[in-house]
Design a protein around this motif. Structure first.
Motif, PDB file in Angstrom:
ATOM      1  N   THR A 237      64.362 -13.379 -47.990  1.00 36.39           N
ATOM      2  CA  THR A 237      63.267 -13.035 -47.081  1.00 36.39           C
ATOM      3  C   THR A 237      63.041 -14.226 -46.133  1.00 36.39           C
ATOM      4  O   THR A 237      63.661 -15.276 -46.303  1.00 36.39           O
ATOM      5  CB  THR A 237      61.981 -12.702 -47.870  1.00 36.39           C
ATOM      6  N   LEU A 240      58.428 -17.142 -44.070  1.00 35.37           N
ATOM      7  CA  LEU A 240      57.586 -17.612 -42.960  1.00 35.37           C
ATOM      8  C   LEU A 240      56.105 -17.416 -43.234  1.00 35.37           C
ATOM      9  O   LEU A 240      55.256 -17.721 -42.389  1.00 35.37           O
ATOM     10  CB  LEU A 240      57.986 -16.884 -41.663  1.00 35.37           C
ATOM     11  N   SER A 241      55.773 -16.904 -44.424  1.00 32.92           N
ATOM     12  CA  SER A 241      54.367 -16.571 -44.689  1.00 32.92           C
ATOM     13  C   SER A 241      53.446 -17.789 -44.605  1.00 32.92           C
ATOM     14  O   SER A 241      52.318 -17.680 -44.121  1.00 32.92           O
ATOM     15  CB  SER A 241      54.225 -15.907 -46.058  1.00 32.92           C
ATOM     16  N   LEU A 244      52.870 -18.514 -40.998  1.00 33.87           N
ATOM     17  CA  LEU A 244      51.994 -17.498 -40.393  1.00 33.87           C
ATOM     18  C   LEU A 244      50.550 -17.681 -40.869  1.00 33.87           C
ATOM     19  O   LEU A 244      49.606 -17.477 -40.107  1.00 33.87           O
ATOM     20  CB  LEU A 244      52.490 -16.095 -40.753  1.00 33.87           C
ATOM     21  N   TRP A 275      61.491  -5.386 -41.469  1.00 36.45           N
ATOM     22  CA  TRP A 275      60.746  -6.654 -41.368  1.00 36.45           C
ATOM     23  C   TRP A 275      59.510  -6.483 -40.483  1.00 36.45           C
ATOM     24  O   TRP A 275      58.417  -6.962 -40.824  1.00 36.45           O
ATOM     25  CB  TRP A 275      61.663  -7.763 -40.839  1.00 36.45           C
ATOM     26  N   GLU A 278      56.741  -5.022 -42.346  1.00 35.59           N
ATOM     27  CA  GLU A 278      55.998  -5.969 -43.203  1.00 35.59           C
ATOM     28  C   GLU A 278      54.928  -6.693 -42.387  1.00 35.59           C
ATOM     29  O   GLU A 278      53.823  -6.945 -42.857  1.00 35.59           O
ATOM     30  CB  GLU A 278      56.948  -6.993 -43.835  1.00 35.59           C
ATOM     31  N   HIS A 344      58.074 -14.664 -54.697  1.00 37.52           N
ATOM     32  CA  HIS A 344      58.726 -13.543 -54.027  1.00 37.52           C
ATOM     33  C   HIS A 344      57.820 -12.311 -54.091  1.00 37.52           C
ATOM     34  O   HIS A 344      57.161 -12.067 -55.102  1.00 37.52           O
ATOM     35  CB  HIS A 344      60.059 -13.287 -54.740  1.00 37.52           C
ATOM     36  N   ASN A 345      57.825 -11.500 -53.019  1.00 36.68           N
ATOM     37  CA  ASN A 345      56.904 -10.353 -52.942  1.00 36.68           C
ATOM     38  C   ASN A 345      57.055  -9.382 -54.116  1.00 36.68           C
ATOM     39  O   ASN A 345      56.062  -8.927 -54.682  1.00 36.68           O
ATOM     40  CB  ASN A 345      57.112  -9.613 -51.618  1.00 36.68           C
ATOM     41  N   ARG A 348      55.298 -10.829 -56.950  1.00 41.35           N
ATOM     42  CA  ARG A 348      53.830 -10.806 -56.815  1.00 41.35           C
ATOM     43  C   ARG A 348      53.331  -9.445 -57.296  1.00 41.35           C
ATOM     44  O   ARG A 348      52.308  -9.344 -57.973  1.00 41.35           O
ATOM     45  CB  ARG A 348      53.410 -11.025 -55.355  1.00 41.35           C
ATOM     46  N   MET A 349      54.063  -8.386 -56.936  1.00 42.62           N
ATOM     47  CA  MET A 349      53.656  -7.042 -57.361  1.00 42.62           C
ATOM     48  C   MET A 349      53.767  -6.897 -58.881  1.00 42.62           C
ATOM     49  O   MET A 349      52.858  -6.373 -59.537  1.00 42.62           O
ATOM     50  CB  MET A 349      54.531  -5.982 -56.664  1.00 42.62           C
ATOM     51  N   ALA A 352      51.136  -9.221 -60.686  1.00 43.93           N
ATOM     52  CA  ALA A 352      49.768  -8.714 -60.503  1.00 43.93           C
ATOM     53  C   ALA A 352      49.569  -7.471 -61.365  1.00 43.93           C
ATOM     54  O   ALA A 352      48.563  -7.333 -62.070  1.00 43.93           O
ATOM     55  CB  ALA A 352      49.524  -8.402 -59.028  1.00 43.93           C
ATOM     56  N   GLY A 377      48.470 -18.816 -49.011  1.00 45.01           N
ATOM     57  CA  GLY A 377      47.238 -18.089 -49.347  1.00 45.01           C
ATOM     58  C   GLY A 377      46.516 -17.578 -48.100  1.00 45.01           C
ATOM     59  O   GLY A 377      46.291 -18.320 -47.150  1.00 45.01           O
ATOM     60  N   GLY A 385      47.036  -7.238 -51.400  1.00 40.63           N
ATOM     61  CA  GLY A 385      48.093  -7.142 -52.411  1.00 40.63           C
ATOM     62  C   GLY A 385      47.524  -6.910 -53.800  1.00 40.63           C
ATOM     63  O   GLY A 385      48.012  -6.076 -54.567  1.00 40.63           O
ATOM     64  N   TRP A 386      46.461  -7.616 -54.131  1.00 41.99           N
ATOM     65  CA  TRP A 386      45.853  -7.468 -55.460  1.00 41.99           C
ATOM     66  C   TRP A 386      45.209  -6.102 -55.624  1.00 41.99           C
ATOM     67  O   TRP A 386      45.354  -5.447 -56.656  1.00 41.99           O
ATOM     68  CB  TRP A 386      44.852  -8.599 -55.741  1.00 41.99           C
TER      69      TRP A 386
HETATM   70  P1  FAD Z   1      58.930 -11.532 -45.513  1.00 45.35           P
HETATM   71  O1  FAD Z   1      59.414 -10.510 -46.452  1.00 45.35           O
HETATM   72  O2  FAD Z   1      59.923 -12.253 -44.709  1.00 45.35           O
HETATM   73  O3  FAD Z   1      57.870 -10.800 -44.554  1.00 45.35           O
HETATM   74  C1  FAD Z   1      57.518 -11.311 -43.259  1.00 45.35           C
HETATM   75  C2  FAD Z   1      56.031 -11.540 -43.148  1.00 45.35           C
HETATM   76  O4  FAD Z   1      55.322 -10.319 -43.239  1.00 45.35           O
HETATM   77  C3  FAD Z   1      55.459 -12.411 -44.245  1.00 45.35           C
HETATM   78  O5  FAD Z   1      55.658 -13.776 -43.967  1.00 45.35           O
HETATM   79  C4  FAD Z   1      53.993 -11.996 -44.243  1.00 45.35           C
HETATM   80  O6  FAD Z   1      53.274 -12.672 -43.249  1.00 45.35           O
HETATM   81  C5  FAD Z   1      54.068 -10.526 -43.884  1.00 45.35           C
HETATM   82  N1  FAD Z   1      54.036  -9.697 -45.093  1.00 45.35           N
HETATM   83  C6  FAD Z   1      55.089  -9.328 -45.860  1.00 45.35           C
HETATM   84  N2  FAD Z   1      54.690  -8.507 -46.848  1.00 45.35           N
HETATM   85  C7  FAD Z   1      53.358  -8.377 -46.715  1.00 45.35           C
HETATM   86  C8  FAD Z   1      52.370  -7.663 -47.437  1.00 45.35           C
HETATM   87  N3  FAD Z   1      52.667  -6.886 -48.492  1.00 45.35           N
HETATM   88  N4  FAD Z   1      51.084  -7.773 -47.049  1.00 45.35           N
HETATM   89  C9  FAD Z   1      50.749  -8.516 -45.968  1.00 45.35           C
HETATM   90  N5  FAD Z   1      51.646  -9.199 -45.247  1.00 45.35           N
HETATM   91  C10 FAD Z   1      52.931  -9.139 -45.611  1.00 45.35           C
HETATM   92  N6  FAD Z   1      51.067 -12.728 -48.292  1.00 45.35           N
HETATM   93  C11 FAD Z   1      50.492 -13.795 -47.715  1.00 45.35           C
HETATM   94  O7  FAD Z   1      50.893 -14.167 -46.596  1.00 45.35           O
HETATM   95  N7  FAD Z   1      49.477 -14.472 -48.328  1.00 45.35           N
HETATM   96  C12 FAD Z   1      48.999 -14.118 -49.560  1.00 45.35           C
HETATM   97  O8  FAD Z   1      48.062 -14.739 -50.061  1.00 45.35           O
HETATM   98  C13 FAD Z   1      49.612 -13.007 -50.201  1.00 45.35           C
HETATM   99  N8  FAD Z   1      49.226 -12.625 -51.443  1.00 45.35           N
HETATM  100  C14 FAD Z   1      49.807 -11.530 -52.039  1.00 45.35           C
HETATM  101  C15 FAD Z   1      49.377 -11.120 -53.305  1.00 45.35           C
HETATM  102  C16 FAD Z   1      49.936 -10.012 -53.916  1.00 45.35           C
HETATM  103  C17 FAD Z   1      49.440  -9.572 -55.263  1.00 45.35           C
HETATM  104  C18 FAD Z   1      50.964  -9.298 -53.268  1.00 45.35           C
HETATM  105  C19 FAD Z   1      51.593  -8.094 -53.913  1.00 45.35           C
HETATM  106  C20 FAD Z   1      51.406  -9.686 -52.010  1.00 45.35           C
HETATM  107  C21 FAD Z   1      50.846 -10.800 -51.378  1.00 45.35           C
HETATM  108  N9  FAD Z   1      51.282 -11.240 -50.103  1.00 45.35           N
HETATM  109  C22 FAD Z   1      50.673 -12.317 -49.522  1.00 45.35           C
HETATM  110  C23 FAD Z   1      52.287 -10.472 -49.342  1.00 45.35           C
HETATM  111  C24 FAD Z   1      53.751 -10.913 -49.534  1.00 45.35           C
HETATM  112  O9  FAD Z   1      54.055 -11.034 -50.888  1.00 45.35           O
HETATM  113  C25 FAD Z   1      54.089 -12.235 -48.829  1.00 45.35           C
HETATM  114  O10 FAD Z   1      53.631 -12.187 -47.496  1.00 45.35           O
HETATM  115  C26 FAD Z   1      55.608 -12.472 -48.796  1.00 45.35           C
HETATM  116  O11 FAD Z   1      56.111 -12.519 -50.096  1.00 45.35           O
HETATM  117  C27 FAD Z   1      55.896 -13.769 -48.081  1.00 45.35           C
HETATM  118  O12 FAD Z   1      57.253 -14.064 -48.087  1.00 45.35           O
HETATM  119  P2  FAD Z   1      58.103 -14.040 -46.733  1.00 45.35           P
HETATM  120  O13 FAD Z   1      57.425 -14.833 -45.698  1.00 45.35           O
HETATM  121  O14 FAD Z   1      59.492 -14.393 -47.083  1.00 45.35           O
HETATM  122  O15 FAD Z   1      57.977 -12.505 -46.350  1.00 45.35           O
END
Ligand code: FAD
Length: 475
Positions: A237, A240-241, A244, A275, A278, A344-345, A348-349, A352, A377, A385-386
């Protein structure tokens, strides 16, 4: 004219609408502000890692601003309440005429802004707010009845339609000021800590590094995203979270970059489209926070779920926090979180769901723990997500759909490569037994240095179904 740009979770020069607006009048002197509010951060459970990440990003931002003739001054004050007086004193000291900032959508931040706007108004200081952290302003993507969507898919469709019909515009990068400010930049109070150490290779520091990562992911990583995104061992993935979350990048920059490299991403399925979807989830939860501000107060979206009788067993909760539940995929995820500040997303699922539906622990305990650990965070995404996993939210997983943690491990980490990375004590367990190591250990008459499952999944599932069904009577 004296302009003040108040930086928050928007630590970048590019596509920063507040900064651009403050710099349009080249005759104006521009001063930038950042507020250190330690007590407020503690109340909001901001993790030490995110604070360190912000601290490092601020150092870079301060330098970038300085090169353009804009000093970054700091107010260091415990809370948003104590900030009010200091903010007004700063405006008075520098004879500020206009304040520019990008909106934040959490309830305390909105109240803070309203309060400061009212105080500024009394002093004839003009305040201007801008949308920067979402693709579209909350409140601008609504159902035919003019309401916020409660289901993601039609929201996503509406956003995609807007993206395909409206040009995405990113704000201009400000030039060197004609009249560089004579105000001295403040020394950054050191709020970084040892507990907040993070891997700077995994999390790009500063907006240039974040942009480079975005470009690289868009060119080389996004293609396989749809297939690989659920496999934690692949680590494919964008990661970048964190950038962001503190605004080293904007969501608009992300979509613009993807569309430049993959012009059909809005119409065709595939990695780029997945993507973008997401990023739309990210917008969805932010829009929801504005429409349903009670979510910021840890209230469930589905109010009947407040009648669930949680078991809240403290030993179970500690085992979950520490990654010692005896369910390898859950423990591997929790240890990744504890050791890196990121998870990893898919995990997290899974983690949780396990806390809520196998241990029957109140989802708010988990939400808080995640926030205290995560480098990315973010209240909206974390709460979303929660509440999704706990079946208390809008468009959440139905309460009777309960992940089987062992099956989740088998499906998303079939060879156990991710589990082995985080649970070295399972090194000698063969591949086919990695998801239920205790069965193998018993057969071999071996003692593993690893916990046995702290609950029996089938029984736990029954107890959870009952608890939800009892609570549903209050619907
Ligand atoms: P990528 O898969 O590359 O996705 C790109 C971007 O999309 C992410 O950087 C993020 O900004 C956004 N994104 C992706 N999935 C989600 C989603 N389900 N909800 C909202 N935005 C999303 N994300 C956070 O940024 N902060 C948190 O505190 C957070 N807490 C979470 C708690 C739980 C229980 C769950 C299930 C998900 C949570 N997420 C959170 C969403 C997601 O898990 C992360 O954004 C993601 O894993 C970040 O990795 P990435 O940047 O490689 O994502």
């Amino acid at each position: 004219q004296q302009h003040l740009v108040w930086f928050r979770h928007d630590l970048r020069l590019r596509d920063n609408p507040a900064l651009s607006a403050a710099c349009i009048d080249n005759e104006a002197e521009v001063i930038a502000l950042w507020c250190v509010t330690p007590e407020q951060w503690t109340q909001h459970n901001v993790s030490a890692r995110q604070l360190n990440y912000q601290y490092d990003a601020l150092g870079i931002l301060q330098q970038d601003l300085k090169e353009r003739g804009i000093p970054l001054v700091i107010i260091n004050t415990p809370t948003y309440k104590t900030l009010e007086k200091e903010f007004m004193q700063l405006c008075e000291k520098h004879k500020i005429d206009k304040v520019f900032y990008n909106y934040q959508y959490e309830i305390n931040e909105r109240q803070r802004d309203q309060q400061i706007e009212a105080l500024c108004h009394q002093q004839d200081i003009v305040c201007q707010g801008f949308t920067d952290s979402t693709l579209f302003s909350p409140g601008s993507v609504l159902t035919g009845q003019g309401k916020m969507y409660h289901v993601f898919t039609p929201f996503s469709r509406a956003v995609l339609k807007k993206l395909s019909t409206e040009e995405i515009e990113c704000s201009a990068l400000p030039h060197q000021r004609k009249h560089p400010s004579a105000v001295k930049s403040s020394t950054l109070p050191n709020f970084s800590t040892k507990a907040g150490e993070y891997d700077t290779k995994r999390f790009p520091v500063g907006h240039d590094a974040a942009l480079t990562r975005l470009r690289e992911f868009s060119k080389n990583g996004v293609e396989g995203y749809a297939e690989q995104r659920d496999l934690p061992a692949e680590d494919d993935t964008s990661r970048l979270s964190a950038a962001l979350a503190i605004g080293l990048l904007s969501a608009k920059q992300c979509v613009k970059r993807i569309l430049a490299d993959h012009p059909h991403a809005l119409e065709q399925a595939g990695g780029a489209a997945t993507w973008v979807n997401e990023l739309i989830w990210r917008d969805f939860y932010r829009h929801l926070l504005v429409a349903e501000p009670q979510l910021c107060r840890y209230q469930p979206f589905q109010t009947w779920t407040d009648h669930i009788r949680w078991q809240n067993n403290k030993q179970h909760f500690s085992a979950w926090c520490e990654g010692n539940t005896g369910f390898p995929i859950v423990d591997a995820g929790m240890r990744q979180l504890n050791q890196t500040g990121w998870m990893h997303n898919r995990l997290r699922m899974v983690c949780a769901s396990f806390l809520v539906k196998d241990l029957l622990v109140d989802w708010r305990w988990g939400e808080r723990y995640f926030s205290e650990q995560l480098i990315d965070g973010d209240l909206a995404a974390n709460n979303g997500g929660w509440q999704w996993a706990a079946s208390t939210g809008t468009d959440a997983a139905p309460y009777f759909r309960i992940f089987n943690p062992t099956r989740q491990g088998e499906r998303f980490d079939p060879k156990g490569a991710f589990i082995r990375q985080w649970l070295p004590e399972l090194e000698e367990v063969p591949e086919k037994n990695i998801h239920e190591p205790w069965l193998w250990a018993d057969k071999q008459n071996k003692k593993l240095d690893y916990s046995r499952p702290i609950v029996e999944h089938r029984q736990a599932r029954e107890a959870t179904l009952q608890a939800f069904e009892q609570a549903r009577k209050y619907r």
